[in-house]
Design an enzyme around this catalytic site. Structure first.
Site, PDB file in Angstrom:
ATOM      1  N   GLY A  46       0.791  -1.225   0.000  1.00  0.00           N
ATOM      2  CA  GLY A  46       0.000   0.000   0.000  1.00  0.00           C
ATOM      3  C   GLY A  46       0.819   1.269   0.000  1.00  0.00           C
ATOM      4  O   GLY A  46       0.325   2.341  -0.374  1.00  0.00           O
ATOM      5  N   GLU A  47       2.075   1.211   0.408  1.00  0.00           N
ATOM      6  CA  GLU A  47       2.923   2.396   0.473  1.00  0.00           C
ATOM      7  C   GLU A  47       3.341   2.818  -0.927  1.00  0.00           C
ATOM      8  O   GLU A  47       3.802   2.008  -1.734  1.00  0.00           O
ATOM      9  CB  GLU A  47       4.143   2.099   1.336  1.00  0.00           C
ATOM     10  CG  GLU A  47       5.021   3.305   1.604  1.00  0.00           C
ATOM     11  CD  GLU A  47       6.204   2.958   2.489  1.00  0.00           C
ATOM     12  OE1 GLU A  47       7.214   3.687   2.437  1.00  0.00           O
ATOM     13  OE2 GLU A  47       6.118   1.940   3.216  1.00  0.00           O
ATOM     14  N   SER A  48       3.182   4.116  -1.224  1.00  0.00           N
ATOM     15  CA  SER A  48       3.421   4.612  -2.579  1.00  0.00           C
ATOM     16  C   SER A  48       4.868   4.432  -3.021  1.00  0.00           C
ATOM     17  O   SER A  48       5.143   4.128  -4.184  1.00  0.00           O
ATOM     18  CB  SER A  48       3.033   6.090  -2.664  1.00  0.00           C
ATOM     19  OG  SER A  48       3.818   6.862  -1.748  1.00  0.00           O
TER      20      SER A  48
ATOM     21  N   ILE B 252       5.406   0.911  -4.067  1.00  0.00           N
ATOM     22  CA  ILE B 252       4.779   0.673  -5.372  1.00  0.00           C
ATOM     23  C   ILE B 252       5.651   1.226  -6.487  1.00  0.00           C
ATOM     24  O   ILE B 252       5.837   0.594  -7.539  1.00  0.00           O
ATOM     25  CB  ILE B 252       3.375   1.317  -5.403  1.00  0.00           C
ATOM     26  CG1 ILE B 252       2.445   0.627  -4.400  1.00  0.00           C
ATOM     27  CG2 ILE B 252       2.782   1.239  -6.802  1.00  0.00           C
ATOM     28  CD1 ILE B 252       1.080   1.247  -4.294  1.00  0.00           C
TER      29      ILE B 252
END
Length: 1390
Positions: free
Chosen positions: A598-600, A603
């Protein structure tokens, strides 16, 4: 007359021609007549008047094309040319007229049929062949003419007849040798024409449809059976062949081009759909009838061409890609009939082309066979078809081995073999009775697999070469690398086993990783799966290919910013091959392997790695840089969220998506069609960004593209023979479920055939398990023993016997238990406990043969004499000859069970005869129970302790109390009899197995409920049998002797009363050892044990004489008395002498022998370390005695210690109650000192002798005398003791004077002399109470006078400066005997 002569002349000339010429002319004439007839028939049909009743009007001859009639008439004019040979004529000359008729629009249908028949007849008679001039043009013109046949409208029956003739002609063309002249186009035209007839026949008669389909099969067979010939010039064919160039003809005739096109056409038929009305709407579904027809033709093509297809790259690629894709796609959603044909097709491809379909075959098992077989939504028929397909693969001789080697031993692939085994076990496991057809089917497949493994594994005679299981990983080796170059098959097997071990460790690491990331990665290091320092590649392959990993944890790890994590992410991404994929499919494939965090920032890192990999592998030039891929990936993920998140109300349109992605491709736009395709794909099917682990994977187009990409770089399928070492490992992977399934089937099935097959399967399991899978063999035995009904603790003996007699399975299980014990005993561990329990239960039921139950009773009948032999322990065992050849062994086992089943019929009582009890006995005799023990010498060293341990534990009750004393008595005795028989049969390796037996004896002694009685009694009887056997011959290793005596000592110390109970037997055994085998007693422990037991058991009146005589004989001879056993001889003699009421003469004899034994001490002293008659070393002889330990191997010290030991024994004897023995003991002691003069006593040894022997004896006698004097009515005892004390004092004086010189040399002589004077004083002043004065007062002064006088004479007792010996002696004499003062010291002033 002349004409007649000419005719006769021609006949004679004809007869004179060679026979072959005549036959040729006759054949030519026949062909001419045939052609004439066919031409006439065609003309006749054409000229036939019209049928006025027919709705179709036949044309008149004038209406026909004149050229058509002219060609027919011209052919007739040429037919009977006598100079013509038809084989040399261009076939087009006589074929063209008929082909013109076939292609004509004007002729009636009947004429077309007759013309077709004529062409068919010409082909069948082989008027021309491939060597005939113009043959190539002719055969191709036939194809062109036939396929261009023009048929007037007529009735359906006539049309069908003509179509059938067309099919016959096409078939006949392909069968002839001249068919090789056909072009690829012609062949394709033939096949296409035939398929058109097949399609048209769907609305026509059934006969035409069948004929057309049969023709189609014949055409396919004709084309693909030529592959060996085609491959001769395949290079030229492939070089000239271009896609779409179907009209170009090749001079060499048809070949690969037509085969590829035909095969492609057949594959396309799998996609034919039909429109079906469902619920008012039309739905397209696959046309099952066409699919089946296509699969039949594809199968024929593969079967006929075989492995030759592998030499044709384009055709091979078509099978690898298109065909397999269709097979897998339709296999997942087809009917049972289609699925069956699909599975048959895959099996055929495996048999011929498996080197090229490694990944495809795995995919087929994964997505079709396994999934259909286990899905709850699949019908029973589908499951049966899928299961039968798997079983058909297992029937192939090498499939299961190849599956294990290619898939199970590689981390990238699934465990195909293991999944097959577990699938069969799961479906075979019964849920009730009777078994369903699916369960029986799976059971048969499981048995096939087991037999296949066992036949190969057990075929190897050298089981030791199997190696350890499981394999130990001792160093790091890359576990993903397939490029292993083996020098030989053994290297390859070792490599495969190592890979499987690594794969197993990876799964364990995966389990740890899912619970704790650090523990999982640390386990990789501990297991040598990653190097030190860490390399990112092993971690990448671990995350990529280890099944069952938590996808969220993988995503978090890959997105971490640490240096190692970034390297792992790079390596992880490089395991993907995105060639040929569009972006969304590649992204789907990538994100299916982990859950996007979930951490940008995480990603971003992950998408950057993906974008770089996709950009490097893109098949087109759409993207100009990887940044464009990265931006579009982000856009696709946003689009995916927008389109499929229910919280988003306003969805993005296609135009908005395209607008958002303008100028991202290096400042330019991406193609609108490309973006539109991506938008539609994402909108129709979401990308799984947050998928969970364990979700079923579907075979979608992107996954298939990835599979094909992998297959191009993957190693080919390994063809290999069966290696027994891998076979053992293979079965270990499915051993647990297999044994459980077979055991359950055996329990629930009632059919004799299934029971027999199940039994054979279980025996095959045992054959495999004997090669290092002891736990599996034990599990198998536990199951069998449960089925015997013998081990049920909740039923009585009567109920057990009834159940055994009336249950076929119980008797078969019993036979199986002891069959396994006989043939595979070398691999049994804990299973022996169950076997022994069954054996004991059979004994209680009185079902064991008499020879085993009653060892002391042997049958005298001739049959018994042939059947039984007596072991050394007295137990009689059957003397069967056991063969250990695997094939013969298995055959004999199976035949035994088959014979057993043949007797188990409703009338088996009539067949076997006799009572039920006798029938049971005959069944037990087939078990060959006695062979287990009589052949125990054939068991390996590590197997024998397992059997012995079970017998010992059973004899001890396994920690439980026995039900009754009788049961305990019988059980203990029986177990010890068998145990002793095993030991006697293995004396040659006694030191190997008996330590384990001894440890078991120690263990059972610690049982809380252990009862020494009767265990110890039976043990002592048995152990002495072994002891006698061991000592009956000389053993170079004394360890054997020590082992058995350790066990003997342990037993009698557990219950010392046993020495009284078994005194006679023990005495007899010990006496036999000392009389017959004394030279073989080598250890100190042995001598100590024997003499100690002789002393203890000889105390009983019934054994005393034998025991004493044995000791007297030993000591009288003296040859076998050594420094090691001398102390024990002394102890033993003292034990006999100390007995009350023992015969006086024997005691006196023993005392004399003890005194004479000093001569042995002198002999040993003079000989140094050598003992005549003794084979022991000094080290061994001094290992367990304190006084010997102090000797430090000095012969003088050693002999002196032994002498002190003798003196102490005589000192203790001097306290005996009988005066004769006391006095004789002192006399013997004095004699001993006299003889010991040659031992060269030192001053220290002299003082030690006085302190330990003489002083102690005098003190004890004085104390005893005083003690008696204080009691009433003991005057006789007092005076007797007083007399003994007198002798002791005289001994003291004599020994003192004998060793006066060494005594005076000791620095402690002053103290020693005071000790002598003190004892003189004590005796002088002895108080006898009411019994009067002691007569010692008369003796002591004389003894003192004697000692002092000699001391003066030797200048020992003289006045010297610095010495007070004279003064203290003078003072002591005044106290002891004042009257001696003047005599001994006349010149001394008071």
């Amino acid at each position: 007359m002349d004409k007649t002569r000419d005719d006769n002349g021609e006949e004679e000339e004809e007869e004179n021609k060679p026979k072959n010429v005549r036959e040729l002319r006759r054949r030519e004439l026949g062909l001419s007549c045939m052609l004439n007839t066919e031409v006439g028939a065609v003309l006749a049909v054409i000229r036939r008047p019209s049928d006025t009743n027919s709705q179709f009007l036949a044309p008149q001859e004038d209406n026909f094309d004149s050229s058509l009639l002219h060609s027919l008439k011209s052919l007739r004019a040429l037919i009977f040319n006598p100079q013509q040979e038809w084989r040399t004529i261009d076939p087009s000359i006589y074929l063209a007229p008929f082909l013109d008729v076939v292609q004509s629009d004007d002729v009636p249908a009947t004429a077309t049929g007759v013309a077709l028949s004529a062409i068919l007849k010409i082909l069948k008679l082989e008027i021309f062949d491939e060597k005939t001039p113009g043959a190539k043009d002719a055969v191709n013109s036939i194809v062109t003419g036939i396929t261009s046949c023009r048929l007037e409208r007529t009735d359906p029956i006539s049309e069908d007849a003509i179509l059938m003739k067309i099919l016959h002609v096409l078939t006949e063309i392909m069968k002839k040798r001249a068919s090789i002249l056909l072009t690829d186009y012609a062949v394709c035209t033939i096949v296409n024409t035939c398929f058109q007839v097949v399609q048209q026949s769907a609305i026509r008669g059934d006969l035409l449809q069948r004929g057309a389909r049969h023709t189609m099969q014949e055409l396919i067979q004709a084309v693909f059976s030529r592959f060996p010939e085609i491959n001769k010039d395949r290079d030229k064919s492939l070089n000239d062949f271009q896609d779409g160039d179907i009209n170009n003809e090749m001079e060499s005739g048809y070949g690969v081009r037509s085969a590829v096109d035909i095969f492609s056409f057949l594959c396309s038929l799998l996609n034919v759909v039909e429109v079906v009305d469902m619920d008012g709407s039309q739905v397209q579904t696959a046309d099952e009838d066409v699919q089946l027809f296509a699969l039949v033709l594809i199968n024929s093509a593969i079967q006929l061409s075989g492995d030759e297809i592998g030499k044709q790259p384009k055709l091979l690629r078509m099978i690898e890609d298109d065909l397999f894709h269709h097979l897998i796609h339709y296999g997942m959603c087809s009917s049972p009939l289609v699925l069956s044909m699909i599975c048959s097709t895959v099996l055929n491809i495996y048999n011929f082309l498996r080197r090229f379909i490694r990944l495809q075959l795995e995919a087929f098992f994964t997505f079709v066979s396994f999934r259909v077989a286990v899905q709850s939504s699949s019908s029973l028929q589908l499951k049966e078809v899928a299961l039968e397909a798997v079983i058909n693969f297992c029937r192939q001789p090498t499939f299961i081995f190849e599956a294990y080697a290619n898939y199970d031993c590689h981390i990238i692939f699934r465990d195909v073999f293991e999944e097959i085994g577990r699938l069969l076990c799961k479906h075979a496991f019964p849920t009730g009775s009777p078994l369903s057809t699916l369960q029986i089917q799976a059971f048969e497949g499981l048995v096939i697999m087991i037999h296949n493994i066992s036949d190969h594994v057990d075929g190897e005679h050298d089981s030791s070469s199997s190696g350890p299981y499981p394999v130990e990983i001792t160093e790091y080796r890359p576990f993903w690398d397939e490029n292993f170059k083996a020098n030989d098959s053994e290297d390859w097997v070792d490599h495969a086993r190592l890979r499987k071990a690594q794969k197993r460790k990876l799964k364990i690491a995966g389990n740890h990783f899912n619970r704790d990331e650090k523990k999982g990665l640390d386990y990789l290091k501990i297991s040598h799966l990653v190097p030190d320092p860490p390399d990112p590649k092993p971690f990448a392959y671990f995350f990529r290919y280890t099944p069952g990993l938590d996808k969220s944890m993988i995503g978090d790890y890959l997105g971490s910013p640490d240096e190692l994590n970034l390297q792992v992410l790079q390596e992880f991404t490089e395991t993907f091959n995105f060639s040929g994929m569009i972006l969304d499919n590649a992204l789907r494939t990538y994100l299916e392997t982990f859950r996007l965090p979930g951490e940008s920032q995480k990603i971003q890192r992950i998408l950057e790695a993906f974008s770089e990999r996709f950009y490097d592998q893109q098949s087109s030039e759409i993207f100009v840089c990887k940044d464009a891929v990265f931006i579009l990936c982000y856009s696709l993920i946003m689009l995916n969220t927008d389109q499929h998140n229910p919280q988003v109300k306003k969805k993005m349109t296609e135009e908005e998506f395209i607008k958002n992605n303008r100028a991202i491709n290096g400042g330019k736009d991406l193609p609108r069609e490309y973006l539109s395709e991506l938008f539609q794909s994402i909108s129709n099917k979401a990308i799984s960004l947050f998928g969970q682990s364990g979700q079923p994977v579907e075979m979608n187009p992107s996954r298939w593209i990835e599979l094909i990409n992998r297959s191009r770089n993957s190693e080919p399928f390994i063809k290999c023979d069966f290696y027994h070492r891998l076979g053992r490992d293979m079965f270990a992977a499915i051993a647990g479920p297999t044994v459980a399934a077979l055991s359950a089937i055996f329990e629930h099935s009632d059919e004799d055939e299934i029971i027999n097959e199940c039994m054979q399967g279980l025996i095959s399991v045992a054959r495999i398990a004997q090669h290092g899978l002891q736990d599996t063999l034990d599990e198998l035995l536990a199951s069998f023993c449960k089925f015997t009904t013998l081990l049920n603790p909740y039923v009585s003996a009567e109920e057990t016997l009834y159940a055994f007699s009336n249950d076929l399975k119980a008797r078969m299980a019993t036979l199986a238990v002891f069959t396994i014990a006989n043939n595979f005993g070398h691999s049994i561990k804990g299973g022996w406990r169950n076997i022994v329990d069954c054996l004991l239960k059979l004994r209680r039921l009185k079902l064991l043969p008499q020879s085993v139950v009653e060892p002391e009773i042997a049958s005298t009948s001739s049959s018994d004499l042939q059947m039984h032999t007596r072991s050394d322990s007295g137990v009689i065992f059957p003397s069967y000859e056991s063969s250990f050849d695997s094939n013969c062994q298995n055959s004999s086992m199976m035949s035994r069970f088959s014979h057993f089943l043949s007797l188990e019929t409703a009338d088996d009582s009539l067949t076997l005869g006799g009572s039920e009890f006798e029938r049971n006995l005959k069944i037990i005799q087939q078990c060959r129970i006695g062979n287990i023990f009589s052949n125990s010498s054939k068991l390996p060293d590590d197997a024998l302790p397992n059997l012995g341990r079970s017998l010992i534990f059973a004899a001890a009750g396994k920690g439980q109390k026995f039900s009754t004393p009788i049961e305990e008595e019988e059980t203990v005795g029986f177990c010890w009899d068998l145990l002793i028989s095993i030991a006697l049969a293995n004396v040659h390796r006694f030191s190997t197995f008996w330590p384990y037996f001894h440890d078991c004896l120690l263990a059972v002694a610690q049982f809380p409920l252990f009862s020494p009685v009767p265990f110890v009694e039976k043990a002592m009887l048995g152990l002495f049998k072994i002891c006698l056997k061991v000592l009956s011959s000389y053993q170079s290793d004394k360890l054997l002797e020590e082992l058995i005596f350790k066990s003997i000592n342990l037993m009698w110390k557990l219950d010392k009363e046993i020495l009284d109970t078994c005194c006679e037997y023990i005495t007899q055994s010990v006496s036999k050892i000392l009389i017959e085998y004394p030279a073989n007693l080598q250890s100190q422990l042995g001598w100590k044990s024997v003499l100690q037991l002789l002393s203890i058991t000889g105390r009983h009146p019934e054994t005393y004489d034998q025991a004493v005589e044995t000791l007297i004989m030993l000591m009288s001879d003296g040859f076998h008395v050594s420094r090691s056993n001398y102390p024990f001889c002394i102890d033993c003699a003292f034990g006999f002498i100390a007995l009350k009421n023992s015969p006086l003469e024997k005691n006196l004899k023993l005392l004399d022998l003890l005194a004479d034994s000093v001569n042995l001490l002198i002999q040993w002293y003079k000989n140094g370390y050598s003992d005549p008659g003794n084979n022991l070393s000094i080290a061994s002889s001094t290992s367990s005695s304190s006084f010997e330990d102090n000797s430090k191997f000095n012969p003088s010290n050693f002999s002196m210690n032994l002498f002190i030991k003798l003196g102490e024994a005589l000192r203790r004897t001097s306290l005996a109650r009988r005066e004769e023995i006391r006095n004789h003991a002192i006399v013997a002691l004095q004699r001993s000192f006299t003889l010991a003069d040659e031992l060269d006593f030192t001053s220290v040894s002299c003082i030690n002798c006085f302190n330990l022997v003489i002083f102690a004896m005098v003190d004890d006698l004085h104390e005893k005398m005083v003690e008696y004097s204080r009691r009433d009515n003991l005057e006789r005892e007092v005076r007797s003791m007083e007399g003994t004390l007198k002798i002791a004092m005289e001994l003291l004086t004599d020994v003192f004077l004998q060793f006066l010189k060494p005594l005076t040399e000791n620095p402690g002589f002053r103290t020693f002399w005071l000790g002598v004077l003190r004892r003189m004083d004590t005796c002088m002043k002895a108080d006898l109470g009411g019994y009067g004065e002691t007569t010692l007062q008369e003796l002591i002064p004389d003894l003192l006078r004697k000692m002092i006088t000699i001391m003066k004479e030797k200048q020992i007792l003289v006045q010297k400066e610095g010495e007070d010996l004279w003064e203290i002696t003078y003072i002591q004499i005044q106290w002891i005997a004042p009257l001696l003062k003047d005599d001994l010291f006349p010149d001394e002033d008071l």
